[in-house]
Design an enzyme around this catalytic site. Sequence first.
Site, PDB file in Angstrom:
ATOM      1  N   LYS A   1       0.839  -1.203   0.000  1.00  0.00           N
ATOM      2  CA  LYS A   1       0.000   0.000   0.000  1.00  0.00           C
ATOM      3  C   LYS A   1       0.876   1.256   0.000  1.00  0.00           C
ATOM      4  O   LYS A   1       0.590   2.224  -0.705  1.00  0.00           O
ATOM      5  CB  LYS A   1      -0.935  -0.006   1.226  1.00  0.00           C
ATOM      6  CG  LYS A   1      -2.072  -1.015   1.079  1.00  0.00           C
ATOM      7  CD  LYS A   1      -2.806  -1.275   2.385  1.00  0.00           C
ATOM      8  CE  LYS A   1      -3.768  -2.454   2.225  1.00  0.00           C
ATOM      9  NZ  LYS A   1      -4.367  -2.914   3.478  1.00  0.00           N
TER      10      LYS A   1
ATOM     11  N   GLN B   1      -4.946  -2.239   9.697  1.00  0.00           N
ATOM     12  CA  GLN B   1      -4.758  -3.530   9.031  1.00  0.00           C
ATOM     13  C   GLN B   1      -5.325  -4.663   9.887  1.00  0.00           C
ATOM     14  O   GLN B   1      -5.056  -4.743  11.088  1.00  0.00           O
ATOM     15  CB  GLN B   1      -3.261  -3.749   8.748  1.00  0.00           C
ATOM     16  CG  GLN B   1      -2.948  -4.965   7.906  1.00  0.00           C
ATOM     17  CD  GLN B   1      -3.493  -4.896   6.490  1.00  0.00           C
ATOM     18  OE1 GLN B   1      -3.564  -3.844   5.876  1.00  0.00           O
ATOM     19  NE2 GLN B   1      -3.899  -6.034   5.953  1.00  0.00           N
TER      20      GLN B   1
ATOM     21  N   ASP C   1     -11.246   2.195   4.130  1.00  0.00           N
ATOM     22  CA  ASP C   1     -11.519   0.762   3.958  1.00  0.00           C
ATOM     23  C   ASP C   1     -13.019   0.509   3.795  1.00  0.00           C
ATOM     24  O   ASP C   1     -13.426  -0.576   3.378  1.00  0.00           O
ATOM     25  CB  ASP C   1     -11.050  -0.005   5.210  1.00  0.00           C
ATOM     26  CG  ASP C   1      -9.805  -0.834   4.971  1.00  0.00           C
ATOM     27  OD1 ASP C   1      -9.555  -1.205   3.806  1.00  0.00           O
ATOM     28  OD2 ASP C   1      -9.096  -1.115   5.949  1.00  0.00           O
TER      29      ASP C   1
HETATM   30  N1  GUN Z   1      -6.790  -7.528   5.803  1.00  0.00           N
HETATM   31  C1  GUN Z   1      -7.052  -8.209   4.674  1.00  0.00           C
HETATM   32  N2  GUN Z   1      -7.643  -7.389   3.777  1.00  0.00           N
HETATM   33  C2  GUN Z   1      -7.755  -6.179   4.363  1.00  0.00           C
HETATM   34  C3  GUN Z   1      -8.269  -4.931   3.944  1.00  0.00           C
HETATM   35  O1  GUN Z   1      -8.781  -4.750   2.832  1.00  0.00           O
HETATM   36  N3  GUN Z   1      -8.180  -3.908   4.850  1.00  0.00           N
HETATM   37  C4  GUN Z   1      -7.646  -4.085   6.077  1.00  0.00           C
HETATM   38  N4  GUN Z   1      -7.628  -3.040   6.891  1.00  0.00           N
HETATM   39  N5  GUN Z   1      -7.154  -5.227   6.495  1.00  0.00           N
HETATM   40  C5  GUN Z   1      -7.217  -6.278   5.638  1.00  0.00           C
END
Ligand code: GUN
Length: 294
Positions: free
Chosen positions: A54, A98, A121
Amino acid sequence: MSDKIIDGKAIAATIKLEIAKEVAAMIDADIKAPHLAAVIVGDDAASQTYVASKERASTQVGITSSVYRLPANCSETQLLETIDFINNDPEVDGFIVQLPLPAHIDSNRVIERIDPDKDVDGFHPYNIGRMQLGLPTYLPATPYGIMELLKRSQVEVRGKHVVVLGRSNIVGTPMSVLLSRKAENADATVTLCHSRTADIPALTRQADILIAAIGQQEFVKADMVKEGAVVIDVGIHRVADPSSPKGYRLTGDVDYEAVSKKASKITPVPGGVGPMTIVSLLQNTLLAAKKKMI
Ligand code: GUN
Protein backbone atom coordinates in the site's frame (compact mmCIF):
# COMPACT_ATOMS: atom_id res chain seq x y z
CA MET A 1 -1.99 -11.85 -22.29
CA SER A 2 -4.90 -13.81 -23.77
CA ASP A 3 -8.40 -12.32 -23.73
CA LYS A 4 -9.40 -15.04 -21.33
CA ILE A 5 -7.11 -13.79 -18.59
CA ILE A 6 -8.38 -10.74 -16.72
CA ASP A 7 -5.16 -8.82 -16.23
CA GLY A 8 -5.70 -7.08 -12.89
CA LYS A 9 -2.17 -5.78 -12.86
CA ALA A 10 -2.62 -3.97 -16.19
CA ILE A 11 -6.06 -2.60 -15.26
CA ALA A 12 -4.71 -1.45 -11.90
CA ALA A 13 -1.81 0.28 -13.69
CA THR A 14 -4.30 2.18 -15.89
CA ILE A 15 -6.30 3.30 -12.85
CA LYS A 16 -3.09 4.31 -11.06
CA LEU A 17 -2.26 6.61 -13.98
CA GLU A 18 -5.73 8.17 -13.70
CA ILE A 19 -5.22 8.74 -9.97
CA ALA A 20 -1.67 10.10 -10.47
CA LYS A 21 -3.07 12.64 -12.95
CA GLU A 22 -5.67 13.83 -10.47
CA VAL A 23 -3.12 14.07 -7.67
CA ALA A 24 -0.76 16.04 -9.93
CA ALA A 25 -3.61 18.45 -10.76
CA MET A 26 -4.25 18.99 -7.03
CA ILE A 27 -0.60 19.74 -6.40
CA ASP A 28 -0.55 22.12 -9.39
CA ALA A 29 -3.49 23.92 -7.80
CA ASP A 30 -1.51 24.27 -4.54
CA ILE A 31 -3.66 21.72 -2.75
CA LYS A 32 -1.75 19.29 -0.57
CA ALA A 33 -1.37 15.72 -1.81
CA PRO A 34 -3.85 13.19 -0.38
CA HIS A 35 -2.47 11.39 2.67
CA LEU A 36 -3.17 7.73 3.49
CA ALA A 37 -2.13 6.32 6.86
CA ALA A 38 -2.05 2.69 7.96
CA VAL A 39 -2.03 1.28 11.45
CA ILE A 40 -0.44 -2.12 11.91
CA VAL A 41 -0.43 -4.07 15.15
CA GLY A 42 2.12 -6.86 15.63
CA ASP A 43 4.29 -8.49 13.00
CA ASP A 44 2.01 -10.79 11.01
CA ALA A 45 4.00 -11.45 7.81
CA ALA A 46 1.06 -11.13 5.40
CA SER A 47 -0.08 -7.87 7.03
CA GLN A 48 3.46 -6.43 6.76
CA THR A 49 3.49 -7.31 3.06
CA TYR A 50 0.06 -5.72 2.46
CA VAL A 51 1.01 -2.52 4.23
CA ALA A 52 4.34 -2.29 2.36
CA SER A 53 2.45 -2.73 -0.95
CA LYS A 54 0.00 0.00 0.00
CA GLU A 55 2.88 2.37 0.83
CA ARG A 56 4.65 1.61 -2.45
CA ALA A 57 1.48 2.12 -4.51
CA SER A 58 0.70 5.40 -2.70
CA THR A 59 4.15 6.76 -3.51
CA GLN A 60 3.77 5.75 -7.17
CA VAL A 61 0.69 7.97 -7.59
CA GLY A 62 1.89 10.87 -5.44
CA ILE A 63 -0.23 10.05 -2.39
CA THR A 64 1.59 10.66 0.90
CA SER A 65 1.68 7.60 3.11
CA SER A 66 2.52 7.00 6.74
CA VAL A 67 2.48 3.92 8.93
CA TYR A 68 1.79 3.64 12.65
CA ARG A 69 3.33 0.47 14.08
CA LEU A 70 2.20 -0.89 17.44
CA PRO A 71 3.56 -4.00 19.16
CA ALA A 72 1.48 -7.21 19.18
CA ASN A 73 1.01 -6.87 22.94
CA CYS A 74 -0.26 -3.27 22.86
CA SER A 75 -3.49 -2.68 24.74
CA GLU A 76 -6.79 -1.97 23.05
CA THR A 77 -6.73 1.44 24.74
CA GLN A 78 -3.37 2.26 23.16
CA LEU A 79 -4.75 1.34 19.75
CA LEU A 80 -7.92 3.40 20.30
CA GLU A 81 -5.78 6.38 21.36
CA THR A 82 -3.74 6.04 18.16
CA ILE A 83 -6.98 6.04 16.17
CA ASP A 84 -8.20 9.15 18.01
CA PHE A 85 -4.90 10.85 17.20
CA ILE A 86 -5.19 10.08 13.47
CA ASN A 87 -8.90 11.00 13.44
CA ASN A 88 -7.87 14.45 14.70
CA ASP A 89 -4.82 14.89 12.48
CA PRO A 90 -5.85 17.29 9.68
CA GLU A 91 -2.87 16.13 7.61
CA VAL A 92 -4.35 12.62 7.18
CA ASP A 93 -7.26 12.29 4.75
CA GLY A 94 -7.89 8.58 5.17
CA PHE A 95 -6.51 5.62 7.08
CA ILE A 96 -6.87 1.92 7.61
CA VAL A 97 -6.27 -0.40 10.52
CA GLN A 98 -4.76 -3.53 9.03
CA LEU A 99 -6.68 -6.70 9.93
CA PRO A 100 -6.54 -9.21 11.50
CA LEU A 101 -5.82 -7.71 14.93
CA PRO A 102 -4.41 -9.75 17.84
CA ALA A 103 -7.09 -11.80 19.61
CA HIS A 104 -7.10 -9.65 22.76
CA ILE A 105 -8.33 -6.64 20.76
CA ASP A 106 -11.99 -6.22 19.81
CA SER A 107 -11.88 -5.45 16.06
CA ASN A 108 -15.46 -4.16 16.03
CA ARG A 109 -14.72 -1.59 18.71
CA VAL A 110 -11.61 -0.52 16.81
CA ILE A 111 -13.42 -0.13 13.49
CA GLU A 112 -16.22 1.85 15.14
CA ARG A 113 -13.66 4.29 16.53
CA ILE A 114 -12.46 5.30 13.04
CA ASP A 115 -13.92 8.61 11.85
CA PRO A 116 -16.32 7.46 9.07
CA ASP A 117 -15.07 10.36 6.90
CA LYS A 118 -11.54 8.89 7.06
CA ASP A 119 -12.60 5.23 6.83
CA VAL A 120 -11.14 4.52 3.38
CA ASP A 121 -11.52 0.76 3.96
CA GLY A 122 -15.28 1.31 4.14
CA PHE A 123 -15.52 -0.96 7.19
CA HIS A 124 -17.30 1.40 9.63
CA PRO A 125 -20.94 0.38 10.26
CA TYR A 126 -22.04 3.84 9.11
CA ASN A 127 -20.34 3.38 5.74
CA ILE A 128 -21.57 -0.21 5.40
CA GLY A 129 -25.10 1.06 5.97
CA ARG A 130 -24.64 3.74 3.31
CA MET A 131 -23.32 1.12 0.88
CA GLN A 132 -26.33 -1.10 1.56
CA LEU A 133 -28.65 1.83 0.83
CA GLY A 134 -26.77 2.79 -2.33
CA LEU A 135 -25.72 6.17 -0.88
CA PRO A 136 -22.32 7.71 -1.71
CA THR A 137 -19.64 6.24 0.57
CA TYR A 138 -16.27 4.51 0.59
CA LEU A 139 -16.70 1.02 -0.83
CA PRO A 140 -14.62 -1.78 0.74
CA ALA A 141 -11.47 -2.06 -1.36
CA THR A 142 -11.60 -5.67 -2.58
CA PRO A 143 -15.28 -5.75 -3.68
CA TYR A 144 -14.88 -2.26 -5.18
CA GLY A 145 -11.81 -3.50 -7.08
CA ILE A 146 -13.70 -6.54 -8.36
CA MET A 147 -16.62 -4.37 -9.57
CA GLU A 148 -14.09 -2.21 -11.42
CA LEU A 149 -12.35 -5.30 -12.82
CA LEU A 150 -15.65 -6.67 -14.17
CA LYS A 151 -16.62 -3.31 -15.66
CA ARG A 152 -13.28 -2.70 -17.32
CA SER A 153 -13.14 -6.27 -18.69
CA GLN A 154 -16.59 -5.76 -20.27
CA VAL A 155 -18.20 -8.47 -18.17
CA GLU A 156 -21.96 -7.82 -18.20
CA VAL A 157 -23.31 -8.32 -14.69
CA ARG A 158 -26.97 -7.27 -15.07
CA GLY A 159 -29.37 -10.21 -14.80
CA LYS A 160 -26.53 -12.72 -14.37
CA HIS A 161 -26.40 -15.33 -11.65
CA VAL A 162 -23.34 -14.63 -9.51
CA VAL A 163 -22.27 -17.16 -6.91
CA VAL A 164 -20.04 -15.74 -4.16
CA LEU A 165 -18.09 -18.21 -2.04
CA GLY A 166 -17.40 -16.83 1.45
CA ARG A 167 -19.34 -14.36 3.60
CA SER A 168 -16.55 -12.36 5.24
CA ASN A 169 -17.19 -8.74 6.19
CA ILE A 170 -14.21 -7.71 4.05
CA VAL A 171 -15.11 -9.48 0.80
CA GLY A 172 -18.04 -11.90 0.45
CA THR A 173 -20.81 -10.00 2.19
CA PRO A 174 -20.12 -6.54 0.70
CA MET A 175 -19.53 -8.22 -2.69
CA SER A 176 -23.02 -9.73 -2.58
CA VAL A 177 -24.49 -6.32 -1.69
CA LEU A 178 -22.72 -4.43 -4.48
CA LEU A 179 -23.62 -6.99 -7.14
CA SER A 180 -27.29 -7.19 -6.21
CA ARG A 181 -27.85 -3.43 -5.85
CA LYS A 182 -30.03 -1.61 -8.35
CA ALA A 183 -27.20 0.18 -10.09
CA GLU A 184 -25.23 0.47 -13.28
CA ASN A 185 -23.13 -2.65 -13.87
CA ALA A 186 -24.85 -4.44 -10.98
CA ASP A 187 -28.43 -5.81 -10.89
CA ALA A 188 -27.20 -9.39 -10.62
CA THR A 189 -28.91 -12.28 -8.87
CA VAL A 190 -26.56 -13.38 -6.11
CA THR A 191 -26.15 -16.61 -4.20
CA LEU A 192 -23.88 -16.26 -1.17
CA CYS A 193 -22.36 -19.58 -0.10
CA HIS A 194 -20.65 -20.23 3.23
CA SER A 195 -19.49 -23.02 5.51
CA ARG A 196 -23.07 -24.17 6.23
CA THR A 197 -24.22 -24.18 2.60
CA ALA A 198 -25.48 -27.57 1.44
CA ASP A 199 -24.00 -28.85 -1.84
CA ILE A 200 -21.80 -25.93 -2.88
CA PRO A 201 -20.80 -27.57 -6.22
CA ALA A 202 -24.46 -27.79 -7.29
CA LEU A 203 -24.71 -24.02 -6.81
CA THR A 204 -21.35 -23.04 -8.32
CA ARG A 205 -22.21 -25.04 -11.45
CA GLN A 206 -25.11 -22.63 -11.99
CA ALA A 207 -22.93 -19.54 -11.80
CA ASP A 208 -22.46 -17.26 -14.80
CA ILE A 209 -19.92 -15.44 -12.63
CA LEU A 210 -18.17 -17.22 -9.76
CA ILE A 211 -16.33 -15.24 -7.08
CA ALA A 212 -14.14 -17.34 -4.80
CA ALA A 213 -13.33 -15.70 -1.46
CA ILE A 214 -13.44 -18.74 0.76
CA GLY A 215 -9.82 -18.76 1.96
CA GLN A 216 -9.11 -22.38 0.99
CA GLN A 217 -6.35 -23.18 -1.41
CA GLU A 218 -7.62 -24.37 -4.83
CA PHE A 219 -11.08 -25.11 -3.43
CA VAL A 220 -12.79 -24.52 -6.79
CA LYS A 221 -12.19 -27.47 -9.10
CA ALA A 222 -13.06 -27.69 -12.80
CA ASP A 223 -16.13 -29.88 -12.19
CA MET A 224 -17.62 -27.09 -10.04
CA VAL A 225 -17.60 -24.56 -12.89
CA LYS A 226 -20.01 -24.11 -15.78
CA GLU A 227 -18.51 -24.00 -19.28
CA GLY A 228 -17.98 -20.34 -20.21
CA ALA A 229 -18.29 -18.92 -16.69
CA VAL A 230 -16.33 -15.87 -15.55
CA VAL A 231 -14.19 -16.81 -12.53
CA ILE A 232 -12.79 -14.27 -10.05
CA ASP A 233 -10.25 -15.60 -7.56
CA VAL A 234 -9.85 -13.55 -4.37
CA GLY A 235 -7.71 -16.11 -2.52
CA ILE A 236 -4.00 -15.83 -1.96
CA HIS A 237 -1.99 -18.67 -0.46
CA ARG A 238 1.70 -19.44 -0.21
CA VAL A 239 2.64 -22.93 -1.33
CA ALA A 240 6.14 -24.28 -0.67
CA ASP A 241 8.01 -24.56 -3.97
CA PRO A 242 11.72 -25.36 -3.76
CA SER A 243 12.13 -24.64 -7.50
CA SER A 244 11.18 -20.98 -7.01
CA PRO A 245 13.87 -18.50 -5.86
CA LYS A 246 11.63 -17.40 -2.97
CA GLY A 247 11.00 -21.01 -1.91
CA TYR A 248 7.26 -20.59 -2.44
CA ARG A 249 4.71 -19.71 -5.09
CA LEU A 250 1.32 -18.04 -4.77
CA THR A 251 -1.94 -19.73 -5.54
CA GLY A 252 -5.60 -18.81 -5.07
CA ASP A 253 -8.93 -20.33 -4.07
CA VAL A 254 -9.28 -21.72 -7.61
CA ASP A 255 -7.50 -24.63 -9.30
CA TYR A 256 -6.33 -22.27 -12.04
CA GLU A 257 -4.80 -24.84 -14.41
CA ALA A 258 -7.98 -26.88 -14.72
CA VAL A 259 -10.62 -24.16 -14.26
CA SER A 260 -9.05 -21.82 -16.84
CA LYS A 261 -9.81 -24.45 -19.52
CA LYS A 262 -13.55 -24.08 -18.86
CA ALA A 263 -13.84 -20.39 -17.97
CA SER A 264 -14.49 -17.70 -20.58
CA LYS A 265 -12.57 -15.25 -18.38
CA ILE A 266 -10.51 -15.79 -15.23
CA THR A 267 -8.30 -13.78 -12.89
CA PRO A 268 -4.80 -15.13 -12.19
CA VAL A 269 -3.11 -15.24 -8.78
CA PRO A 270 -1.00 -13.19 -8.44
CA GLY A 271 -1.89 -10.29 -10.76
CA GLY A 272 -5.68 -10.50 -10.64
CA VAL A 273 -7.72 -9.14 -7.74
CA GLY A 274 -4.74 -8.21 -5.50
CA PRO A 275 -3.53 -5.14 -7.42
CA MET A 276 -7.15 -3.94 -7.75
CA THR A 277 -7.65 -3.96 -3.98
CA ILE A 278 -4.74 -1.59 -3.47
CA VAL A 279 -5.83 0.71 -6.26
CA SER A 280 -9.34 0.93 -4.77
CA LEU A 281 -7.84 2.09 -1.50
CA LEU A 282 -5.98 4.81 -3.39
CA GLN A 283 -9.22 5.82 -5.12
CA ASN A 284 -10.95 6.07 -1.75
CA THR A 285 -8.07 8.16 -0.39
CA LEU A 286 -8.35 10.54 -3.32
CA LEU A 287 -12.09 10.78 -2.67
CA ALA A 288 -11.43 11.49 1.03
CA ALA A 289 -9.03 14.30 0.13
CA LYS A 290 -11.46 15.80 -2.38
CA LYS A 291 -14.35 15.79 0.06
CA LYS A 292 -12.30 18.10 2.26
CA MET A 293 -11.83 20.48 -0.65
CA ILE A 294 -15.55 21.05 -1.15
N1 GUN B 1 -6.79 -7.53 5.80
C1 GUN B 1 -7.05 -8.21 4.67
N2 GUN B 1 -7.64 -7.39 3.78
C2 GUN B 1 -7.75 -6.18 4.36
C3 GUN B 1 -8.27 -4.93 3.94
O1 GUN B 1 -8.78 -4.75 2.83
N3 GUN B 1 -8.18 -3.91 4.85
C4 GUN B 1 -7.65 -4.09 6.08
N4 GUN B 1 -7.63 -3.04 6.89
N5 GUN B 1 -7.15 -5.23 6.50
C5 GUN B 1 -7.22 -6.28 5.64
